[in-house]
Design an enzyme around this catalytic site. Structure first.
Site, PDB file in Angstrom:
ATOM      1  N   LYS A   1       0.872  -1.181   0.000  1.00  0.00           N
ATOM      2  CA  LYS A   1       0.000   0.000   0.000  1.00  0.00           C
ATOM      3  C   LYS A   1       0.905   1.225   0.000  1.00  0.00           C
ATOM      4  CE  LYS A   1      -2.492  -3.300   2.310  1.00  0.00           C
ATOM      5  NZ  LYS A   1      -1.938  -4.474   3.010  1.00  0.00           N
TER       6      LYS A   1
ATOM      7  N   HIS B   1      -5.578  -5.368  13.088  1.00  0.00           N
ATOM      8  CA  HIS B   1      -4.970  -5.625  11.785  1.00  0.00           C
ATOM      9  C   HIS B   1      -3.562  -5.028  11.701  1.00  0.00           C
ATOM     10  CE1 HIS B   1      -4.940  -5.519   7.209  1.00  0.00           C
ATOM     11  NE2 HIS B   1      -5.391  -6.731   7.466  1.00  0.00           N
TER      12      HIS B   1
END
Length: 396
Positions: free
Chosen positions: A148, A314
């Site tokens: 990302k 996460h």
């Protein structure tokens, strides 16, 4: 009876073909892995632990771009945050700003052909990364680009664990608040992240571009580690082996290799405090069950294990001796070690690490203890799934 025998033979044949595909695909991958080595450089940074402030700043800075916006997300949803994100990109492209967007082919499945056509009409250049194909289809199906990265005007970069969608704003009632980490970076490190993006762009499009050189001064030492299903295990191993006092690990999926398990046990034996935090909930089948045997071994060896229960955990973080912190896209699992493309940022600033450690410990207070009582309460279904997960470890 003949039908059953035939069916079993077909199942065995399919299994053997998949195993062969995976082994040959792995060998081909090892021979052609894309190694992008970077030396220690400098950056100034801001840490995000929640999606709302991240999206606000990211979307605002994209909207202010003057020259270039290059973005890779593993996943962009078609919900409201995803639509808002794509509208900003289309608006910038219409203004004449160069806008390039990539997603993983599987992670970007919600970007339909009509959505991609709208992007193209507005002037946004779009490509999927890591498209499965032949030969070694099954292996390539499992080999994802999990990075990302956002680079704006060659001056600002974002990198970390968040994708674009409602989940990451805590709007999914199944998971609740979504805990993850993302960095906003300025300084010379931006050029390195741009290099990674453009290498992925070349692999997807065939177009070669040079990164914008960032000559701005920055105060803090960092190192970018870009991995392609190789070298990440070695990086984590070195961090663990250098520990003298403390190792803190946060990850949604904990499926370590034998080397890393051995190193963690050796760290415990030499008196290092080891704490691992994983989510109580699971967002993928079998990943929680795959972790339990490893966590149980480390718990009995003296590690403190926390099951985060204040939403979904996460985060992908590791801190060693309050002297080095790793924040990135890589999970502590076999998929990140041996299959995925990942990008991690190693930070060496004591003040930053102290603040990150404080945030980690605050999350640990909102966690359930992994102990004998919790283990004794496991259901029969969980015990069965643990055995199934052992077979699936290489692709979890």
């Amino acid at each position: 009876m003949l039908f059953i025998i035939t069916l079993l033979l077909i199942i065995v044949l399919i299994y053997l073909l998949i195993v062969l595909d995976f082994k040959l695909g792995r060998r081909n991958h090892q021979n052609h892995a894309q190694i992008l080595p970077f030396k220690e450089t400098t950056a100034d940074y801001h840490l995000y632990a929640n999606g709302a402030p991240l999206f606000e700043d990211l979307f605002q800075e994209i909207s202010e771009a003057q020259q270039q916006v290059d973005i890779y997300f593993y996943l962009v949803s078609s919900d409201q945050p995803g639509r808002d994100f794509l509208e900003i990109l289309k608006s910038k492209a219409r203004e004449g700003v160069s806008v390039r967007l990539m997603t993983d082919r599987l992670g970007g499945y919600q970007l339909s052909k009509s959505i991609r056509n709208d992007l193209a009409e507005a002037g946004v250049q779009f490509h999927f990364s890591a498209i499965p194909g032949f030969p070694y289809f099954f292996y390539k199906l499992n080999r994802r680009n999990h990075r990302k990265i956002t680079v704006i005007d060659g001056k600002i970069a974002y990198v970390g664990g968040f994708n674009i969608g409602d989940n990451y704003l805590g709007k999914n009632p199944k998971f609740g608040d979504w805990r993850d980490y993302h960095l906003r970076l300025i300084g010379p490190v931006v050029s390195e992240l741009h290099h990674i993006f453009l290498d992925d762009w070349y692999r997807a499009s065939g177009e070669k571009h040079s990164p914008i050189v960032n000559k701005e001064e920055a105060k803090h030492s960092v190192k970018i580690v870009a991995t392609d299903g190789m070298k990440l295990e070695d990086e984590f191993l070195q961090m663990i082996q250098r520990a003298d006092e403390e190792i803190l690990i946060g990850t949604p999926y904990f499926i370590p290799t034998e080397k890393l398990m051995k190193a963690l046990k050796q760290a415990l034996q030499r008196g290092v405090f080891l704490q691992i935090m994983v989510p109580l909930k699971s967002d993928h089948p079998f990943v929680k069950e795959a972790a339990i045997p490893y966590l149980e071994q480390l718990f009995h060896a003296g590690a403190k294990i926390c099951l985060y229960d204040d939403g979904f955990y996460h985060s992908k973080v590791m801190m060693v001796d309050q002297s080095i912190a790793d924040i990135g896209t890589a999970n502590f699992d076999r998929r990140s070690f041996f299959l995925n493309k990942e990008v991690n940022t190693f930070v060496y600033d004591n003040v930053f690490i102290s603040d990150l450690r404080k945030a980690y410990m605050e999350d640990a207070q909102n966690a359930i203890a992994f102990n004998e009582e919790w283990l004794s309460q496991r259901s029969f279904a969980t015990k069965v799934n643990i055995q199934i997960a052992k077979v699936l470890r290489p692709i979890l």
